[in-house]
Write a protein that holds these residues in place. Structure first.
Motif, mmCIF file in Angstrom:
data_model
loop_
_atom_site.group_PDB
_atom_site.id
_atom_site.type_symbol
_atom_site.label_atom_id
_atom_site.label_comp_id
_atom_site.label_asym_id
_atom_site.label_seq_id
_atom_site.Cartn_x
_atom_site.Cartn_y
_atom_site.Cartn_z
ATOM 1 N N GLU A 72 14.305 -126.527 33.299
ATOM 2 C CA GLU A 72 15.379 -125.627 33.706
ATOM 3 C C GLU A 72 16.604 -126.476 34.054
ATOM 4 O O GLU A 72 16.525 -127.363 34.897
ATOM 5 N N GLY A 73 17.706 -126.221 33.393
ATOM 6 C CA GLY A 73 18.901 -127.025 33.611
ATOM 7 C C GLY A 73 19.630 -127.271 32.306
ATOM 8 O O GLY A 73 19.480 -126.524 31.334
ATOM 9 N N PRO A 74 20.438 -128.329 32.256
ATOM 10 C CA PRO A 74 21.284 -128.584 31.084
ATOM 11 C C PRO A 74 20.526 -128.673 29.769
ATOM 12 O O PRO A 74 21.050 -128.256 28.726
ATOM 13 N N ASP A 75 19.306 -129.212 29.787
ATOM 14 C CA ASP A 75 18.578 -129.365 28.536
ATOM 15 C C ASP A 75 18.233 -128.017 27.924
ATOM 16 O O ASP A 75 18.141 -127.887 26.692
ATOM 17 N N ILE A 91 16.866 -114.475 20.821
ATOM 18 C CA ILE A 91 16.283 -115.608 21.556
ATOM 19 C C ILE A 91 15.768 -115.108 22.900
ATOM 20 O O ILE A 91 16.518 -114.535 23.697
ATOM 21 N N PHE A 92 14.479 -115.334 23.162
ATOM 22 C CA PHE A 92 13.867 -115.025 24.442
ATOM 23 C C PHE A 92 13.836 -116.300 25.292
ATOM 24 O O PHE A 92 13.276 -117.322 24.864
ATOM 25 N N THR A 93 14.447 -116.258 26.470
ATOM 26 C CA THR A 93 14.442 -117.406 27.381
ATOM 27 C C THR A 93 13.569 -117.023 28.567
ATOM 28 O O THR A 93 13.891 -116.117 29.324
ATOM 29 N N TYR A 98 16.482 -120.427 33.652
ATOM 30 C CA TYR A 98 17.301 -120.461 32.438
ATOM 31 C C TYR A 98 18.469 -119.479 32.508
ATOM 32 O O TYR A 98 19.206 -119.314 31.524
ATOM 33 N N MET A 99 18.650 -118.822 33.638
ATOM 34 C CA MET A 99 19.599 -117.710 33.712
ATOM 35 C C MET A 99 21.022 -118.113 33.351
ATOM 36 O O MET A 99 21.634 -117.534 32.450
ATOM 37 N N ASP A 100 21.589 -119.088 34.044
ATOM 38 C CA ASP A 100 22.980 -119.466 33.788
ATOM 39 C C ASP A 100 23.151 -120.058 32.405
ATOM 40 O O ASP A 100 24.173 -119.826 31.735
ATOM 41 N N GLN A 101 22.151 -120.807 31.963
ATOM 42 C CA GLN A 101 22.234 -121.394 30.620
ATOM 43 C C GLN A 101 22.233 -120.303 29.547
ATOM 44 O O GLN A 101 22.945 -120.387 28.541
ATOM 45 N N THR A 102 21.438 -119.260 29.756
ATOM 46 C CA THR A 102 21.395 -118.148 28.813
ATOM 47 C C THR A 102 22.763 -117.466 28.727
ATOM 48 O O THR A 102 23.271 -117.193 27.625
ATOM 49 N N HIS A 116 16.512 -112.513 28.667
ATOM 50 C CA HIS A 116 16.163 -113.474 29.711
ATOM 51 C C HIS A 116 15.116 -112.898 30.651
ATOM 52 O O HIS A 116 15.292 -111.820 31.221
ATOM 53 N N ALA A 117 14.024 -113.632 30.824
ATOM 54 C CA ALA A 117 12.916 -113.178 31.673
ATOM 55 C C ALA A 117 13.171 -113.502 33.140
ATOM 56 O O ALA A 117 13.478 -114.649 33.474
ATOM 57 N N THR A 118 13.055 -112.484 33.974
ATOM 58 C CA THR A 118 13.024 -112.527 35.444
ATOM 59 C C THR A 118 14.384 -112.766 36.086
ATOM 60 O O THR A 118 14.469 -112.877 37.313
ATOM 61 N N GLY A 119 15.454 -112.834 35.305
ATOM 62 C CA GLY A 119 16.776 -113.035 35.884
ATOM 63 C C GLY A 119 17.503 -111.723 36.124
ATOM 64 O O GLY A 119 16.964 -110.628 35.899
#
Length: 359
Positions: A72-75, A91-93, A98-102, A116-119
Motif C-alpha cells: 500500500e503506497g506509491p508502488d 481494475i479492482f484494487t 490503495y484508496m488514494d492511489q486508486t 476499490h475495496a473497503t474504501g
C-alpha cells in the motif's frame, strides 16, 4: 476530436500490423491489484477466487490479469498505472490502503473503470465496495464467548481503521452477552499479511492466557500457532482455512466476492457500469459463515446458526442497544440500531473493552 485510450491503442496496433478484429478489440480486460499473495489462504485468496469466477463466467470474452503482494503506497499507483496503460478496461484494487492511489490513477484514465475495496472515496469512474464483516464477527463472538474456559479471548488486529474496530466491537459485544466474565486482549500487527508477525502475535496472546484467537489478518499462521499450543480455538479469516478443522479452526468468515466481480464485469461489457457504493453482508451472501465444526457444542452451534438467519432476514442487527462507548457515555438506547454512517467511521471501542485505539 478527443482520442480515447482505446482509439489510440487500436491505431497503434494497426500501425504495426497487429490484429484489430473482434477477437483482439472486443475482449474486456479486467485487472486485479492484490495486497498479499494469491496463496495466502485468506483475503487475497478469496479475491482471486472471484477473478477466476469472472474467467469462468465470460470465457474468451474477457482477459484477466493480476499483480500480487503490492504494498500500500506509491508502488500501488505504479502498478495501477501500468495496468491501465496495458489496456485494462476495469481494475479492482483490493485493499483499503490503495484508496488514494486508486483515485489518483483514475483521474488520469477517465475511460477506465475502477473498483476499490473497503474504501470510501469515489469518482465518476471509481466505485467502492465492501462487506459487512461485523455480521460474521457477531457470530464468532457468540461461539467464542461460549467456548472460552480462561475467559480471555485474543484478537489480532491489522490496522486501527473503522473496518477492524467494528469487528472487534461486534465480537466483544456478542461474547460478553453469553459470558459476562469475558476479557479481550488485542494486539495490533500493523500488517495485513505477515505470517511471522501473525504467529508471534498469536503466541503472545496465548502466553497471556487466551484460549480463543480471533484475527483480522490474512494468513493461516495464527491457526498453526494455536494448533501447536493445543487447547486453543481459532476462526478462519476471509476464507474457510479448512485445513485446520475441526480444531483449532471451529468456524470461519468467508468473503464471497465472485458474484460482485461477475456483475461489475458484466456491467462494463454491456455498457451499464455506473459509480456506486456497495456494502453487503450475510443477506446477499457476500459474507458467508463457514462450517461450524462438531468441536462446538450442538446448542451453541444452533444458536449461532439462528443468529445468522436472523441477520440475513433483517430481524437482528449486531449493533443494537443498549450500548455505551468505552468511556461510559451513552451510544445506543434500548432497541436502537446503529446507523451506517457511524459504523463506517467507527473510531471508538464499546464499554468493557480495555486499551486505547492507536492513532
Amino acid at each position: 476530436m478527443k482520442l480515447t485510450r482505446r482509439m489510440l491503442m487500436a491505431a497503434s496496433a494497426a500501425a504495426i500490423g497487429l490484429a484489430t478484429g473482434a477477437t483482439a478489440q472486443d475482449k474486456t480486460k479486467v485487472g486485479f491489484v492484490y495486497v498479499g499473495p494469491v496463496g495466502d489462504g485468506g483475503w487475497t485468496y478469496e479475491h482471486d477466487q472471484g477473478r477466476l469466477a469472472v474467467e469462468e463466467e465470460f470465457g474468451d470474452a474477457v482477459e484477466t490479469v493480476y499483480v500480487e503482494s503490492v504494498p500500500e503506497g506509491p508502488d500501488a499507483e505504479r502498478v495501477m498505472t501500468q495496468m491501465a496503460l496495458q489496456g485494462a478496461d476495469l481494475i479492482f484494487t483490493t485493499s483499503f490502503g490503495y484508496m488514494d492511489q486508486t483515485i489518483n490513477v483514475a483521474a488520469k484514465f477517465p475511460d477506465v473503470k475502477f473498483e476499490h475495496a473497503t474504501g470510501y472515496k469515489r469518482a465518476d469512474n471509481v466505485s467502492t465496495y465492501s462487506a459487512r464483516f461485523y455480521e460474521g464477527r457477531a457470530i464468532q463472538g457468540h461461539i467464542a464467548g461460549n467456548m472460552t474456559e480462561s475467559n480471555i479471548i485474543g484478537y489480532i488486529g491489522s490496522y486501527p481503521i473503522p473496518e477492524v474496530i467494528r469487528g472487534i466491537n461486534s465480537a466483544y459485544i456478542h461474547a460478553k452477552k453469553v459470558n459476562p466474565d469475558v476479557e479481550f486482549k488485542i494486539i495490533w500487527a500493523y500488517t495485513w499479511f505477515d505470517p511471522a508477525k501473525e504467529a508471534d502475535a498469536a503466541k503472545a496472546l496465548i502466553e497471556q492466557g487466551a484460549d480463543v484467537i480471533l484475527q483480522h489478518t490474512d494468513s493461516t499462521a495464527p491457526q498453526a500457532a494455536a494448533q501447536e499450543a493445543g487447547n486453543v480455538i481459532t476462526f478462519g479469516q476471509a476464507s474457510d482455512m479448512s485445513e485446520y478443522a475441526p480444531m483449532p479452526r471451529v468456524s470461519s468468515i468467508i468473503d464471497n466476492w465472485a458474484p460482485y466481480y461477475v456483475a461489475r464485469t458484466k456491467a462494463v461489457i454491456d455498457g451499464t457500469w455506473e459509480s456506486v457504493d456497495t456494502w453487503d453482508g450475510i443477506s446477499t451472501g457476500m459474507v458467508g459463515i463457514g462450517e461450524i465444526t462438531d468441536a462446538v457444542p450442538a446448542e451453541v452451534k444452533a444458536e449461532a446458526l439462528a443468529m445468522k438467519e436472523a441477520i440475513a432476514a433483517g430481524e437482528y442487527h449486531p449493533f443494537t442497544g443498549p450500548l455505551k462507548k468505552q468511556d461510559g457515555s451513552d451510544w445506543l438506547a434500548e432497541g436502537e440500531v446503529a446507523d451506517d454512517g457511524t459504523l463506517l467511521g467507527m473510531n471508538f471501542f464499546v464499554e468493557g473493552l480495555t486499551g486505547e485505539i492507536p492513532q
